[in-house]
Write a protein that holds these residues in place. Structure first.
Motif, short mmCIF file in Angstrom:
data_model
loop_
_atom_site.label_atom_id
_atom_site.label_comp_id
_atom_site.label_asym_id
_atom_site.label_seq_id
_atom_site.Cartn_x
_atom_site.Cartn_y
_atom_site.Cartn_z
N ALA A 186 0.99 -58.79 43.81
CA ALA A 186 -0.33 -59.06 43.25
C ALA A 186 -0.66 -58.00 42.20
N TRP A 187 0.01 -58.10 41.04
CA TRP A 187 -0.16 -57.09 39.99
C TRP A 187 -1.60 -56.95 39.56
N TRP A 188 -2.32 -58.09 39.45
CA TRP A 188 -3.69 -58.02 38.95
C TRP A 188 -4.65 -57.41 39.96
N ALA A 189 -4.28 -57.43 41.23
CA ALA A 189 -5.06 -56.70 42.23
C ALA A 189 -4.92 -55.20 42.00
N HIS A 190 -3.71 -54.75 41.68
CA HIS A 190 -3.50 -53.33 41.38
C HIS A 190 -4.29 -52.92 40.14
N ILE A 191 -4.19 -53.75 39.11
CA ILE A 191 -4.89 -53.46 37.85
C ILE A 191 -6.40 -53.43 38.08
N GLY A 192 -6.90 -54.44 38.80
CA GLY A 192 -8.33 -54.50 39.07
C GLY A 192 -8.83 -53.34 39.89
N GLY A 193 -8.08 -52.98 40.93
CA GLY A 193 -8.48 -51.86 41.78
C GLY A 193 -8.54 -50.56 41.00
N PHE A 194 -7.51 -50.30 40.19
CA PHE A 194 -7.47 -49.08 39.38
C PHE A 194 -8.63 -49.04 38.40
N ALA A 195 -8.87 -50.17 37.71
CA ALA A 195 -9.94 -50.23 36.71
C ALA A 195 -11.31 -50.02 37.34
N VAL A 196 -11.53 -50.65 38.50
CA VAL A 196 -12.82 -50.50 39.18
C VAL A 196 -13.00 -49.07 39.67
N GLY A 197 -11.95 -48.50 40.27
CA GLY A 197 -12.04 -47.12 40.75
C GLY A 197 -12.29 -46.14 39.63
N ALA A 198 -11.56 -46.31 38.52
CA ALA A 198 -11.73 -45.41 37.38
C ALA A 198 -13.09 -45.63 36.71
N GLY A 199 -13.49 -46.89 36.59
CA GLY A 199 -14.76 -47.20 35.94
C GLY A 199 -15.95 -46.63 36.69
N TYR A 200 -15.96 -46.82 38.00
CA TYR A 200 -17.08 -46.31 38.78
C TYR A 200 -17.09 -44.78 38.77
N THR A 201 -15.91 -44.19 38.88
CA THR A 201 -15.83 -42.73 38.85
C THR A 201 -16.32 -42.18 37.52
N LEU A 202 -15.96 -42.86 36.43
CA LEU A 202 -16.40 -42.43 35.11
C LEU A 202 -17.92 -42.44 35.00
N LEU A 203 -18.55 -43.47 35.56
CA LEU A 203 -20.01 -43.57 35.51
C LEU A 203 -20.68 -42.44 36.29
N ARG A 204 -20.02 -41.98 37.36
CA ARG A 204 -20.62 -40.98 38.23
C ARG A 204 -19.92 -39.63 38.16
N LEU A 205 -19.11 -39.41 37.12
CA LEU A 205 -18.25 -38.24 37.06
C LEU A 205 -19.02 -36.93 37.12
N ARG A 206 -20.10 -36.83 36.36
CA ARG A 206 -20.85 -35.57 36.35
C ARG A 206 -21.45 -35.26 37.71
N THR A 207 -21.97 -36.29 38.36
CA THR A 207 -22.57 -36.09 39.68
C THR A 207 -21.52 -35.70 40.70
N ILE A 208 -20.35 -36.35 40.65
CA ILE A 208 -19.29 -36.04 41.59
C ILE A 208 -18.82 -34.61 41.43
N ARG A 209 -18.65 -34.18 40.18
CA ARG A 209 -18.17 -32.82 39.94
C ARG A 209 -19.21 -31.78 40.31
N ARG A 210 -20.49 -32.11 40.11
CA ARG A 210 -21.55 -31.15 40.39
C ARG A 210 -21.85 -31.03 41.87
N GLU A 211 -21.89 -32.17 42.56
CA GLU A 211 -22.35 -32.16 43.94
C GLU A 211 -21.28 -32.64 44.93
N GLY A 212 -20.15 -33.12 44.42
CA GLY A 212 -19.13 -33.63 45.32
C GLY A 212 -19.52 -34.92 45.97
N ARG A 213 -20.36 -35.73 45.32
CA ARG A 213 -20.79 -37.01 45.86
C ARG A 213 -21.12 -37.94 44.70
N TRP A 214 -21.43 -39.20 45.03
CA TRP A 214 -21.62 -40.21 44.00
C TRP A 214 -22.81 -39.91 43.11
#
Length: 214
Positions: A186-214
């Motif tokens: 299921a290649w597109w499941a891998h692609i989708g999971g990676f994109a969603v994980g990276a996308g959400y992390t990117l949106l919350r990156l500053r908060t995660i780095r500052r406080e270690g949470r979302w």
């Protein structure tokens, strides 16, 4: 939580092995079958729970020892660092969210497929996407084939995960129009999971780095 998830996946696989000839029926019920999901949603929406429940159960099922061991190795290597950044409970929700999102992406590219999809790959791909952004300077120890020799080397996580994603994308693109069955993965499941994980992390990156949470 990473170790708990690994334990849950192993126990689920051992249960699969105990089913014997009933395993195929079990996988068809608790795995994600794109055609089944689309049929239920379009024709019998009152039975939506039969379509939704497998999105969660399929994350803990695997198609064989190599499938299980490969996924658990990646989860073991990358999971604990992402868990430390997100916190235990948020990490669990993130893991499940990426797994469910990955199945949705897989369905979008395989609407008529009647092949059950199982595995933690989509959820783990989300963790890889988060790791890609959270730890860009990290090193990953990997096996590198050089002609007839195998060398153990350290490579930048950005390079390792970037190549991993590129392989998934190219492989997924080659299956377009032929369905997941042609590739067996299921290649597109891998692609989708990676994109969603990276996308959400990117949106919350500053908060995660500052406080270690979302």
């Amino acid at each position: 939580m990473t170790y708990i998830l690994i334990g849950a996946n192993v126990l689920a696989f051992l249960f699969e092995l105990s089913l014997g000839p009933h395993l195929h029926q079990f996988i068809n019920v608790f795995g994600v079958v794109p055609a089944k999901v689309t049929t239920i949603l379009s024709e019998t929406p009152q039975l939506v729970h039969y379509a939704v429940f497998p999105f969660f159960t399929s994350i803990f099922l695997h198609g064989g020892w190599l499938h299980l061991l490969g996924n658990m190795l990646y989860l073991y290597i990358f999971g604990d660092n992402v868990e430390s950044a997100l916190g235990h409970f948020r990490y669990l929700i993130f893991y499940l969210f990426c797994g469910v999102a990955a199945s949705f992406v897989h369905i979008l590219f395989n609407l008529g497929s009647d092949i059950p999809t199982v595995g933690a790959s989509g959820a783990i791909a989300g963790i890889l996407g988060a790791y890609f952004l959270l730890f860009p300077r990290a090193k990953v120890v990997t096996l590198l084939p050089i002609f007839v020799f195998i060398q153990i080397v350290e490579v930048p996580a950005l390079l390792f995960l970037g190549l991993w994603f590129l392989i998934q994308f190219l492989s997924g693109s080659m299956t377009l129009g032929s369905g997941a069955a042609a590739a067996g993965v299921a290649w597109w499941a891998h692609i989708g999971g990676f994109a969603v994980g990276a996308g959400y992390t990117l949106l919350r990156l500053r908060t995660i780095r500052r406080e270690g949470r979302w």
